[in-house]
Scaffold this active site. Structure first.
Site, PDB file in Angstrom:
ATOM      1  N   LYS A   1       0.694  -0.702  -0.018  1.00 18.15           N
ATOM      2  CA  LYS A   1      -0.130  -0.080   0.102  1.00 18.15           C
ATOM      3  C   LYS A   1       0.769   1.265   0.114  1.00 18.15           C
ATOM      4  CE  LYS A   1      -2.592  -1.443   3.754  1.00 18.15           C
ATOM      5  NZ  LYS A   1      -1.691  -2.640   3.828  1.00 18.15           N
TER       6      LYS A   1
ATOM      7  N   TYR B   1      -6.052  -8.152  14.053  1.00 19.54           N
ATOM      8  CA  TYR B   1      -7.521  -8.851  14.599  1.00 19.54           C
ATOM      9  C   TYR B   1      -8.189  -8.663  14.544  1.00 19.54           C
ATOM     10  CZ  TYR B   1      -8.673 -13.069  16.822  1.00 19.54           C
ATOM     11  OH  TYR B   1      -9.605 -14.448  17.230  1.00 19.54           O
TER      12      TYR B   1
ATOM     13  N   PRO C   1      -6.451 -10.908  11.051  1.00 20.12           N
ATOM     14  CA  PRO C   1      -5.081 -10.290   9.650  1.00 20.12           C
ATOM     15  C   PRO C   1      -6.021 -10.676   8.698  1.00 20.12           C
ATOM     16  CG  PRO C   1      -4.843 -12.230  10.789  1.00 20.12           C
ATOM     17  CD  PRO C   1      -6.378 -11.958  11.449  1.00 20.12           C
TER      18      PRO C   1
ATOM     19  N   TYR D   1      -3.056 -15.015   7.251  1.00 20.05           N
ATOM     20  CA  TYR D   1      -2.872 -15.902   9.108  1.00 20.05           C
ATOM     21  C   TYR D   1      -1.374 -16.498   9.089  1.00 20.05           C
ATOM     22  CZ  TYR D   1      -8.031 -15.633   9.961  1.00 20.05           C
ATOM     23  OH  TYR D   1      -9.170 -14.938   9.828  1.00 20.05           O
TER      24      TYR D   1
ATOM     25  N   HIS E   1       2.271 -11.755  10.866  1.00 19.98           N
ATOM     26  CA  HIS E   1       3.160 -10.049  10.228  1.00 19.98           C
ATOM     27  C   HIS E   1       2.400  -8.983  11.460  1.00 19.98           C
ATOM     28  CE1 HIS E   1      -0.409 -10.837   8.957  1.00 19.98           C
ATOM     29  NE2 HIS E   1      -0.669  -9.444   8.829  1.00 19.98           N
TER      30      HIS E   1
END
Length: 336
Positions: free
Chosen positions: A203, A264, A266, A269, A272
């Site tokens: 991003k 959470y 994420p 899975y 990171h």
């Protein structure tokens, strides 16, 4: 670097250029005016054996062929102060205006700035071939609030997480094995237990340091989410916290301007940690998703080692998420 059908290397720029040329718009999935981002659904026109592109139906009500579906993200890039500072003093002289207003000492307009000075001005991201999951993820949806107790995690969320095919995170393994994006890795600790790689997040355009966005991806494969963390993982978490400042210095961002957090739920899975400039704000940092790494370390180290196995964690899901669908089906049967 990719390869064509004959096995010859093809540059990433050539691959993306080819996909953009063949992209055919079907639908606007979503837009965010605050981040100047829009998400498009379309398909990639097939090339026949004769080298011509296949015919394409433009009716957006037609189903998009799964094998050809593509999700494109278009984002306007931020201005870079260092670029503008290096321009000549008459940098706005060639601006082409499409509309303008004036009232006393105030004036405003819309138009196109000089392309020679302000470039590039947009970022393009492509998911191809895109699955229905990709399409649903980027389509505008209602948000749903979930209050996940430890028991509900064990009965509902964990079975869903464990059922996810490894193919969905193969791209992560490709990065860790350096099959792809090895040139983007700016720091690596190769230790199999407490090591990780750090690279710019997709991003971020890797230029505007005010919006710096890095991600640390751990080498070990047994941590899927925040719920798996315990005292055994403190050396890993502290290592990421310490070494993230080394990586950020490559972009001139000091340690006191770093924000580290864990999502959470994420988006994938494999454990990171997000590393951003504290001056950068995004939806990924809101309550109900982001958990500060400092707080996570403190909860495990100073409150109780199994904090995240005992805690009730609330979070938001999109109404089209697979996990939300799983939740609604599973919770309706629990206790019956």
């Amino acid at each position: 670097m990719s390869s064509n059908a004959q096995g010859s290397p093809v540059s990433s720029k050539a691959v993306v250029t080819n996909l953009l040329r063949r992209f055919r718009l079907r639908e606007v999935l979503n837009e965010d005016t605050s981040s100047k981002t829009i998400w498009l659904l379309g398909s990639i026109a097939e090339v026949t054996s004769g080298g011509t592109e296949s015919a394409f139906q433009t009716d957006i009500l037609d189903p998009v062929p799964v094998k050809n579906a593509a999700v494109v993200t278009l984002e306007r890039l931020a201005f870079l102060s260092q670029e503008i500072s290096s321009c000549s003093t008459n940098l706005l002289a060639s601006t082409k205006l499409s509309a303008a207003e004036n009232n006393d000492i105030y004036s405003w307009a819309t138009g196109t700035l000089c392309e020679d000075l302000f470039h590039p001005d947009s970022r393009v991201a492509i998911i191809y071939p895109a699955t229905q999951k990709h399409i649903d993820k980027h389509r505008r949806q209602q948000r749903m609030w979930v209050r996940e107790t430890p028991d509900l995690y064990k009965e509902v969320t964990k079975p869903f997480v464990d059922s996810q095919p490894l193919s969905r995170i193969q791209w992560v393994y490709n990065i860790l094995s350096k099959k792809v994006e090895s040139e983007h890795i700016i720091f690596e600790d190769p230790d199999p237990e407490n090591g990780f790689v750090i690279l710019p997040d997709l991003k971020w355009d890797a230029s505007n340091t005010e919006n710096m966005y890095l991600v640390a991806i751990v080498h070990r494969r047994d941590i899927k989410s925040l719920r798996d963390l315990g005292s055994d993982h403190l050396p890993l978490l502290k290592n990421i916290r310490e070494k993230s400042s080394v990586a950020a210095r490559k972009y001139g961002v000091p340690p006191e301007q770093l924000r580290l957090y864990i999502h959470y739920q994420p988006s994938y899975y494999h454990f990171h940690v997000h590393i951003t400039n504290v001056n950068f704000e995004s939806k990924g940092m809101i309550a109900g998703r982001a958990h500060l790494l400092d707080t996570v370390v403190d909860n495990i180290g100073n409150i109780t080692p199994d904090y995240y196995q005992k805690a009730t964690i609330s979070f938001a899901l999109n109404s089209g998420d697979d996990l939300w669908s799983h939740w609604t089906k599973s919770t309706s049967t629990i206790g019956n």
